[in-house]
Design a protein around this motif. Structure first.
Motif, mmCIF file in Angstrom:
data_model
loop_
_atom_site.group_PDB
_atom_site.id
_atom_site.type_symbol
_atom_site.label_atom_id
_atom_site.label_comp_id
_atom_site.label_asym_id
_atom_site.label_seq_id
_atom_site.Cartn_x
_atom_site.Cartn_y
_atom_site.Cartn_z
ATOM 1 N N TYR A 82 0.846 -1.181 0.000
ATOM 2 C CA TYR A 82 0.000 0.000 0.000
ATOM 3 C C TYR A 82 0.889 1.241 0.000
ATOM 4 C CZ TYR A 82 -4.056 -2.904 1.153
ATOM 5 O OH TYR A 82 -5.061 -3.827 1.121
ATOM 6 N N PRO A 83 0.368 2.376 -0.447
ATOM 7 C CA PRO A 83 1.177 3.602 -0.392
ATOM 8 C C PRO A 83 1.638 3.890 1.044
ATOM 9 C CG PRO A 83 -0.778 3.957 -1.744
ATOM 10 C CD PRO A 83 -0.942 2.619 -1.100
ATOM 11 N N THR A 84 2.915 4.127 1.219
ATOM 12 C CA THR A 84 3.473 4.382 2.550
ATOM 13 C C THR A 84 3.277 5.843 2.942
ATOM 14 O OG1 THR A 84 5.640 4.977 1.662
ATOM 15 C CG2 THR A 84 5.232 2.628 2.110
ATOM 16 N N PRO A 85 3.363 6.159 4.248
ATOM 17 C CA PRO A 85 3.285 7.560 4.674
ATOM 18 C C PRO A 85 4.340 8.435 4.002
ATOM 19 C CG PRO A 85 3.008 6.109 6.559
ATOM 20 C CD PRO A 85 3.386 5.232 5.402
ATOM 21 N N ASP A 86 5.542 7.884 3.793
ATOM 22 C CA ASP A 86 6.592 8.669 3.130
ATOM 23 C C ASP A 86 6.203 8.989 1.688
ATOM 24 O OD1 ASP A 86 8.139 8.710 5.361
ATOM 25 O OD2 ASP A 86 9.501 7.100 4.730
ATOM 26 N N LEU A 87 5.591 8.008 0.994
ATOM 27 C CA LEU A 87 5.178 8.250 -0.383
ATOM 28 C C LEU A 87 4.046 9.274 -0.424
ATOM 29 C CD1 LEU A 87 5.277 7.719 -3.390
ATOM 30 C CD2 LEU A 87 3.874 5.667 -3.035
ATOM 31 N N MET A 88 3.130 9.211 0.543
ATOM 32 C CA MET A 88 2.037 10.185 0.587
ATOM 33 C C MET A 88 2.571 11.597 0.789
ATOM 34 S SD MET A 88 -0.891 8.836 -0.042
ATOM 35 C CE MET A 88 0.112 8.049 -1.297
ATOM 36 N N GLN A 89 3.559 11.734 1.670
ATOM 37 C CA GLN A 89 4.152 13.050 1.888
ATOM 38 C C GLN A 89 4.871 13.541 0.632
ATOM 39 O OE1 GLN A 89 3.711 15.091 4.423
ATOM 40 N NE2 GLN A 89 4.896 16.602 3.279
ATOM 41 N N ARG A 90 5.524 12.633 -0.058
ATOM 42 C CA ARG A 90 6.202 12.988 -1.298
ATOM 43 C C ARG A 90 5.191 13.440 -2.357
ATOM 44 N NH1 ARG A 90 9.514 8.806 -5.162
ATOM 45 N NH2 ARG A 90 10.341 10.344 -6.631
ATOM 46 N N CYS A 91 4.042 12.761 -2.430
ATOM 47 C CA CYS A 91 2.991 13.141 -3.384
ATOM 48 C C CYS A 91 2.460 14.532 -3.074
ATOM 49 C CB CYS A 91 1.850 12.130 -3.342
ATOM 50 S SG CYS A 91 2.218 10.542 -4.106
ATOM 51 N N ARG A 92 2.241 14.815 -1.800
ATOM 52 C CA ARG A 92 1.726 16.142 -1.429
ATOM 53 C C ARG A 92 2.718 17.232 -1.810
ATOM 54 N NH1 ARG A 92 0.418 13.072 3.415
ATOM 55 N NH2 ARG A 92 -1.785 12.500 3.345
ATOM 56 N N SER A 93 3.987 16.976 -1.574
ATOM 57 C CA SER A 93 5.007 17.952 -1.957
ATOM 58 C C SER A 93 5.027 18.149 -3.473
ATOM 59 C CB SER A 93 6.387 17.498 -1.476
ATOM 60 O OG SER A 93 6.432 17.438 -0.061
ATOM 61 N N ALA A 94 4.871 17.044 -4.215
ATOM 62 C CA ALA A 94 4.879 17.131 -5.674
ATOM 63 C C ALA A 94 3.664 17.911 -6.180
ATOM 64 C CB ALA A 94 4.899 15.726 -6.281
ATOM 65 N N ILE A 95 2.495 17.695 -5.596
ATOM 66 C CA ILE A 95 1.298 18.435 -6.006
ATOM 67 C C ILE A 95 1.489 19.924 -5.745
ATOM 68 C CG2 ILE A 95 -1.167 18.791 -5.572
ATOM 69 C CD1 ILE A 95 -1.253 15.746 -4.822
ATOM 70 N N GLY A 96 2.078 20.254 -4.577
ATOM 71 C CA GLY A 96 2.369 21.652 -4.286
ATOM 72 C C GLY A 96 3.327 22.255 -5.306
ATOM 73 N N ALA A 135 -4.830 4.309 -5.032
ATOM 74 C CA ALA A 135 -3.810 4.645 -6.029
ATOM 75 C C ALA A 135 -2.694 3.606 -6.044
ATOM 76 C CB ALA A 135 -3.231 6.027 -5.736
ATOM 77 N N ALA A 136 -2.142 3.340 -7.227
ATOM 78 C CA ALA A 136 -1.052 2.374 -7.376
ATOM 79 C C ALA A 136 0.276 3.057 -7.049
ATOM 80 C CB ALA A 136 -1.023 1.821 -8.790
ATOM 81 N N PRO A 137 1.048 2.549 -6.089
ATOM 82 C CA PRO A 137 2.313 3.189 -5.710
ATOM 83 C C PRO A 137 3.268 3.397 -6.878
ATOM 84 C CG PRO A 137 1.701 1.587 -4.053
ATOM 85 C CD PRO A 137 0.717 1.435 -5.180
ATOM 86 N N ILE A 138 3.315 2.460 -7.825
ATOM 87 C CA ILE A 138 4.258 2.617 -8.937
ATOM 88 C C ILE A 138 3.916 3.844 -9.777
ATOM 89 C CG2 ILE A 138 2.970 1.085 -10.488
ATOM 90 C CD1 ILE A 138 5.700 0.174 -11.581
ATOM 91 N N MET A 139 2.621 4.136 -9.951
ATOM 92 C CA MET A 139 2.221 5.313 -10.711
ATOM 93 C C MET A 139 2.447 6.595 -9.906
ATOM 94 S SD MET A 139 1.623 4.407 -13.660
ATOM 95 C CE MET A 139 1.233 2.978 -14.650
ATOM 96 N N LEU A 140 2.218 6.527 -8.601
ATOM 97 C CA LEU A 140 2.510 7.688 -7.758
ATOM 98 C C LEU A 140 3.997 8.024 -7.810
ATOM 99 C CD1 LEU A 140 0.348 6.907 -4.585
ATOM 100 C CD2 LEU A 140 -0.235 8.375 -6.521
ATOM 101 N N GLU A 141 4.830 6.985 -7.739
ATOM 102 C CA GLU A 141 6.285 7.188 -7.809
ATOM 103 C C GLU A 141 6.681 7.805 -9.146
ATOM 104 O OE1 GLU A 141 8.728 6.635 -5.690
ATOM 105 O OE2 GLU A 141 8.047 5.200 -4.179
ATOM 106 N N LEU A 142 6.100 7.303 -10.230
ATOM 107 C CA LEU A 142 6.447 7.791 -11.558
ATOM 108 C C LEU A 142 6.095 9.268 -11.713
ATOM 109 C CD1 LEU A 142 7.401 7.113 -14.465
ATOM 110 C CD2 LEU A 142 5.005 6.559 -14.985
ATOM 111 N N CYS A 143 4.896 9.642 -11.296
ATOM 112 C CA CYS A 143 4.465 11.033 -11.461
ATOM 113 C C CYS A 143 5.226 11.971 -10.532
ATOM 114 C CB CYS A 143 2.961 11.142 -11.237
ATOM 115 S SG CYS A 143 1.999 10.318 -12.535
ATOM 116 N N CYS A 144 5.544 11.521 -9.332
ATOM 117 C CA CYS A 144 6.376 12.332 -8.430
ATOM 118 C C CYS A 144 7.743 12.587 -9.074
ATOM 119 C CB CYS A 144 6.546 11.640 -7.088
ATOM 120 S SG CYS A 144 5.092 11.730 -6.017
ATOM 121 N N HIS A 145 8.296 11.559 -9.684
ATOM 122 C CA HIS A 145 9.590 11.711 -10.361
ATOM 123 C C HIS A 145 9.507 12.741 -11.477
ATOM 124 C CE1 HIS A 145 13.235 10.871 -12.590
ATOM 125 N NE2 HIS A 145 12.517 10.464 -13.629
ATOM 126 N N TRP A 146 8.447 12.681 -12.287
ATOM 127 C CA TRP A 146 8.288 13.643 -13.378
ATOM 128 C C TRP A 146 8.217 15.078 -12.855
ATOM 129 C CZ3 TRP A 146 3.922 10.603 -16.321
ATOM 130 C CH2 TRP A 146 4.512 9.632 -17.136
#
Length: 466
Positions: free
Chosen positions: A138-152, A343-354
């Motif tokens: 499942y998406p980890t808390p660290d990944l969720m925080q990374r997603c929020r930073s990326a959205i910002g 949400a799929a973690p692999i897609m979250l990781e990919l979009c955060c990277h972009w």
């Protein structure tokens, strides 16, 4: 558009069961056959009862059932109208592979810019991680925080800086819309929308049992006076709106229209769900920035980057206003259950990277330029006014009328002729939230694989409509 008054008095002898059900069955039959086209104004209940020689209460019950089935809609002081069928679903069911000669201008997708090599490099970066196995959890808390930073980071160029605690990543913009509506959805809840609304909204309303209340529009979006009227007549306290490059019309609010809508939202105590999937084609900030804590923004990358990664987000901006807004089904922080968990973690990781690498900025700038180039191409080939300084969207609205390239045809007729010529476009009836006030067609210039296909599609359309 002038109302089409029906002198409707169906023969009920072919239908068994209670009379009110027979009236509903006859209505379904005549809608499906085309005898009652979308936008038709039905006789008053009293007149129909007199014509059929039945009690008024029988017709009232039939209209109530037909409304529940989304066959008709009643507007206070204006009458009862036949609703369009749920053609929005068909947009996702068009067989694009059945006829290889068909050019699809019906589906709004970005132009193809990511090469196979681009994607290989992006995935190679992910595969080089030490904790690669995390993408199978499942998406980890660290990944969720990374997603929020990326959205910002994604919103920074537009001057929008929401609190990270208010951001909920999810599996695409449609999932974001569902999550926002689930928060307040009740059976038959009235929801204000643009008179021509995007297909995802119609699908969500049908699945959740929401009652759409259409608000009239112009080239700048919804009209404040009609929003005031519709809200008071329906009692609706929720507005779903697309202020920038609205789908299907491309309408974009100017500063004066924004100010008027913001003032009305405060006056009418509305919760505004802002769909912002096309905002990135401009530098305009979301309307939520001005809504003083009474909005939920939904967005994603499907129209700006690619639909496949399914990266969207919900951003509630309520700031203590929850108690004043429509009754909620769960606490706002429980949105995570219908958003991030899906949400799929692999897609979250990919979009955060972009986003973090800046790759997405390069890609979005290319999309903006390609959308402008293709819009200009379509306008030139179909004899439409130039785009000028207006922002370019991937989609283009062409209204029916004397100056239209399909003059003399309705939107449905223009779409049928286009399909026969091997081009898929979408008529206004697919987007209509109530009675047909405006007619036309929508096409997407970025859907074809290249500009040559856009040129060929325009050639076919001109021939089909001549």
């Amino acid at each position: 558009m002038k109302d089409k008054q029906a002198k409707w008095c169906p023969e009920l002898g072919d239908f068994a069961g209670p009379k009110y059900r027979a009236i509903v069955a006859a209505m379904q039959r005549d809608i499906q056959s085309g005898a009652l086209p979308p936008g038709t104004r039905l006789p008053t209940q009293r007149d129909l009862a007199w014509s059929l020689q039945v009690n008024l209460s029988t017709v009232t019950e039939a209209f109530r059932e037909a409304t529940r089935l989304r066959l008709i809609t009643g507007e206070v002081g204006r009458g009862t109208y036949v609703l369009p069928g749920n053609d929005a679903v068909q947009l996702y069911a068009i067989d694009k592979g059945g006829n290889h000669d068909t050019i699809d201008l019906s589906t709004i997708v970005p132009a193809r810019a990511f090469s196979s090599e681009d994607l290989r490099q992006s995935f190679a970066t992910l595969l080089a991680r030490d904790n690669l196995s995390d993408i199978m959890d499942y998406p980890t808390p660290d990944l969720m925080q990374r997603c929020r930073s990326a959205i910002g980071q994604f919103y920074q160029p537009r001057g929008f800086h929401p609190r990270q605690s208010d951001m909920f990543p999810c599996a695409g913009a449609q999932a974001a819309l569902f999550a926002a509506l689930q928060w307040i959805a009740k059976p038959d809840l009235p929801v204000l929308v643009e008179e021509l609304t995007f297909p995802g909204m119609k699908i969500a309303a049908r699945q959740m049992g929401l009652r759409l209340v259409p608000v009239a529009m112009d080239e700048k979006g919804i009209l404040p006076a009609d929003l005031d009227r519709a809200a008071r007549a329906s009692g609706a306290r929720t507005l779903v709106i697309s202020p920038i490059l609205q789908n299907p019309t491309g309408a974009t609010m100017d500063a004066d229209r924004r100010a008027a809508i913001v003032a009305l939202a405060e006056k009418l105590d509305l919760l505004v769900i802002e769909e912002d999937v096309y905002g990135g084609f401009t530098k305009e900030p979301p309307l939520s920035l001005q809504l003083a804590g009474r909005s939920i923004l939904v967005g994603g990358l499907s129209k700006l980057v690619a639909p496949g990664p399914r990266f969207g987000f919900v951003i509630p901006m309520l700031e203590g206003n929850e108690a004043r807004l429509p009754e909620q089904n769960f606490a706002i922080d429980e949105l995570v259950h219908v958003t991030s968990w899906m949400a799929a973690p692999i897609m979250l990781e990919l979009c955060c990277h972009w986003i973090e690498s800046g790759e997405i900025n390069r890609h979005m700038e290319w999309q903006r330029q390609e959308a402008r180039t293709r819009q200009s191409l379509v306008r030139r080939k179909l004899g439409l006014p130039p785009l000028g300084r207006k922002p370019a969207a991937p989609h283009l609205w062409i209204g029916a009328g004397q100056d239209s390239p399909f003059a003399g045809l309705s939107g449905d007729q223009a779409a049928a002729k286009a399909r026969a010529a091997g081009v898929e476009i979408v008529p206004a009836s697919t987007f209509c939230a109530g009675r047909m006030l405006s007619d036309g067609i929508r096409l997407c210039a970025t859907s074809p694989r290249d500009r040559a296909d856009v040129t060929e599609a325009c050639k076919r359309l001109r021939k089909a409509w001549s």
